[in-house]
Design a protein around this motif. Structure first.
Motif, short mmCIF file in Angstrom:
data_model
loop_
_atom_site.label_atom_id
_atom_site.label_comp_id
_atom_site.label_asym_id
_atom_site.label_seq_id
_atom_site.Cartn_x
_atom_site.Cartn_y
_atom_site.Cartn_z
N SER A 1 7.23 -13.66 6.34
CA SER A 1 7.93 -12.70 7.22
C SER A 1 8.02 -11.31 6.60
N SER A 2 7.52 -11.16 5.35
CA SER A 2 7.56 -9.82 4.75
C SER A 2 6.21 -9.33 4.20
N VAL A 3 5.20 -10.17 4.21
CA VAL A 3 3.92 -9.75 3.61
C VAL A 3 2.74 -9.89 4.56
N LEU A 4 2.00 -8.81 4.70
CA LEU A 4 0.80 -8.77 5.53
C LEU A 4 -0.42 -8.63 4.63
N LYS A 5 -1.37 -9.54 4.79
CA LYS A 5 -2.58 -9.47 3.98
C LYS A 5 -3.66 -8.70 4.74
N VAL A 6 -4.18 -7.66 4.10
CA VAL A 6 -5.25 -6.87 4.73
C VAL A 6 -6.40 -6.68 3.73
N ASP A 7 -6.74 -7.79 3.09
CA ASP A 7 -7.77 -7.78 2.05
C ASP A 7 -9.17 -7.44 2.55
N SER B 1 8.88 -2.80 -9.08
CA SER B 1 8.40 -3.50 -7.90
C SER B 1 9.32 -4.67 -7.58
N PHE B 2 9.97 -4.61 -6.40
CA PHE B 2 10.83 -5.72 -5.98
C PHE B 2 9.98 -6.95 -5.72
N THR B 3 8.77 -6.71 -5.19
CA THR B 3 7.87 -7.80 -4.85
C THR B 3 7.45 -8.57 -6.10
N ASP C 1 -0.37 6.68 0.22
CA ASP C 1 -0.41 5.30 -0.28
C ASP C 1 -0.74 4.34 0.86
N ASP C 2 -1.21 3.16 0.48
CA ASP C 2 -1.62 2.21 1.53
C ASP C 2 -0.42 1.54 2.20
N PHE C 3 0.55 1.07 1.41
CA PHE C 3 1.71 0.39 1.97
C PHE C 3 3.00 1.11 1.61
N LEU C 4 3.95 1.09 2.52
CA LEU C 4 5.31 1.50 2.18
C LEU C 4 6.21 0.30 2.44
N ALA C 5 6.77 -0.22 1.36
CA ALA C 5 7.66 -1.38 1.47
C ALA C 5 9.06 -0.93 1.06
N ASN C 6 9.34 -1.00 -0.23
CA ASN C 6 10.65 -0.55 -0.71
C ASN C 6 10.65 0.89 -1.18
N GLY C 7 9.50 1.50 -1.19
CA GLY C 7 9.40 2.92 -1.49
C GLY C 7 9.39 3.30 -2.95
N GLN C 8 9.36 2.29 -3.83
CA GLN C 8 9.49 2.60 -5.25
C GLN C 8 8.26 3.33 -5.82
N ALA C 9 7.08 2.94 -5.35
CA ALA C 9 5.86 3.61 -5.82
C ALA C 9 5.87 5.08 -5.39
N ALA C 10 6.22 5.32 -4.12
CA ALA C 10 6.25 6.70 -3.62
C ALA C 10 7.30 7.52 -4.37
P1 G4P Z 1 7.11 -0.29 -2.97
O1 G4P Z 1 6.27 0.51 -3.90
O2 G4P Z 1 7.11 0.24 -1.55
O3 G4P Z 1 8.51 -0.49 -3.50
O4 G4P Z 1 6.43 -1.70 -2.83
P2 G4P Z 1 6.48 -3.03 -3.71
O5 G4P Z 1 6.85 -2.73 -5.11
O6 G4P Z 1 7.28 -4.02 -2.93
O7 G4P Z 1 4.94 -3.42 -3.64
C1 G4P Z 1 4.17 -3.77 -4.75
C2 G4P Z 1 2.72 -3.86 -4.37
O8 G4P Z 1 2.54 -4.65 -3.21
C3 G4P Z 1 2.04 -2.54 -4.06
O9 G4P Z 1 0.67 -2.66 -4.37
C4 G4P Z 1 2.20 -2.46 -2.53
O10 G4P Z 1 1.25 -1.58 -1.95
C5 G4P Z 1 1.95 -3.87 -2.16
N1 G4P Z 1 2.54 -4.33 -0.92
C6 G4P Z 1 3.83 -4.28 -0.53
N2 G4P Z 1 3.98 -4.91 0.65
C7 G4P Z 1 2.76 -5.37 1.01
C8 G4P Z 1 2.28 -6.12 2.12
O11 G4P Z 1 2.99 -6.50 3.06
N3 G4P Z 1 0.95 -6.38 2.13
C9 G4P Z 1 0.10 -5.99 1.13
N4 G4P Z 1 -1.18 -6.30 1.26
N5 G4P Z 1 0.52 -5.30 0.06
C10 G4P Z 1 1.85 -4.99 0.02
P3 G4P Z 1 0.12 -2.75 -5.84
O12 G4P Z 1 0.69 -3.87 -6.61
O13 G4P Z 1 0.29 -1.40 -6.43
O14 G4P Z 1 -1.38 -3.14 -5.59
P4 G4P Z 1 -2.70 -2.29 -5.54
O15 G4P Z 1 -2.39 -0.91 -5.02
O16 G4P Z 1 -3.21 -2.25 -6.95
O17 G4P Z 1 -3.56 -3.04 -4.60
#
Ligand code: G4P
Length: 197
Positions: free
Chosen positions: A17-23, A98-100, A124-133
């Protein structure tokens, strides 16, 4: 972005319910035509903001960031998560939790490539918890530069990142917003609704 929504519906896999795979088109294999379109979309959104540099974080941010930089006619810089053999001095660093993954990474950019003259667009590709941004915003600030916008390919609107960044007054634009991944189904957030939310 309609084309991206269609691609997600066709090839994306809801892992939970929280992760989408787009490999198959973003996170492992990349679709160059789609990336080109993504770059054009971001460039159209941010073209009048005097951007001098596009900044992202390795690895999956690099594709969309590079295509955006190409369209805007500026360089792209990616923050590193690992120490580089040739990069050791003049590094600007921020801690990203990273919370994930429940781990903290030190991310770095060389001060040679972002400076006080720069107006930065973060991609960035994903915005989840915003920590990377937030980590990238912090690095840009430490470099004395200005973050003028943040472009996200896929925003998971049910997580906190979007709210966190917008509350800080940052201009965040996402090409696709996902409202929910419940019951194995991708539900997109409609833009009219997104604007008032
Ligand atoms: P945050 O930066 O928004 O807080 O995100 P978080 O720590 O939760 O995410 C850690 C990694 O997981 C990031 O990639 C983020 O892009 C990716 N991610 C978060 N949610 C999803 C999701 O639903 N689907 C997919 N496919 N990826 C998600 P990363 O570890 O930096 O990986 P990469 O950029 O080296 O591929």
């Amino acid at each position: 972005m309609k084309q991206l929504e269609e691609k997600i519906l066709k090839e994306g896999k809801v892992l939970s319910s929280s992760v989408l795979k787009v490999d198959s088109f973003i996170n492992h294999q990349m679709d160059p035509q789609l990336m080109k379109k993504i770059g054009e979309e971001f460039a159209a959104i941010f073209k009048d903001m005097g951007i001098t540099k596009v900044v992202t974080i390795e690895s999956s941010g690099i594709g969309p960031a590079l295509m955006t930089a190409l369209e805007l006619g500026v360089p792209m810089v990616f923050a590193r998560k690992r120490k580089s053999l040739t990069l050791s001095e003049g590094l600007i660093t921020s801690s990203v939790y990273s919370f994930t993954k429940q781990e903290t990474n030190e991310v770095t950019i060389s001060a040679d490539f972002v400076n006080s003259q720069d107006k930065v667009l973060i991609i960035d590709d994903f915005l989840a918890n915003g920590q990377a941004a937030l980590g990238l915003v912090d690095i840009v600030e430490k470099a004395g530069a200005e973050t003028v916008g943040i472009g996200i390919v896929i925003e998971k609107a049910f997580q906190d990142g979007g709210r966190l960044l917008r509350q800080k007054g940052l201009k965040v634009k996402s090409l696709v917003k996902i409202e929910s991944l419940e019951n194995g189904k991708v539900v997109f957030l409609k833009e009219e609704y997104a604007e008032v939310k």
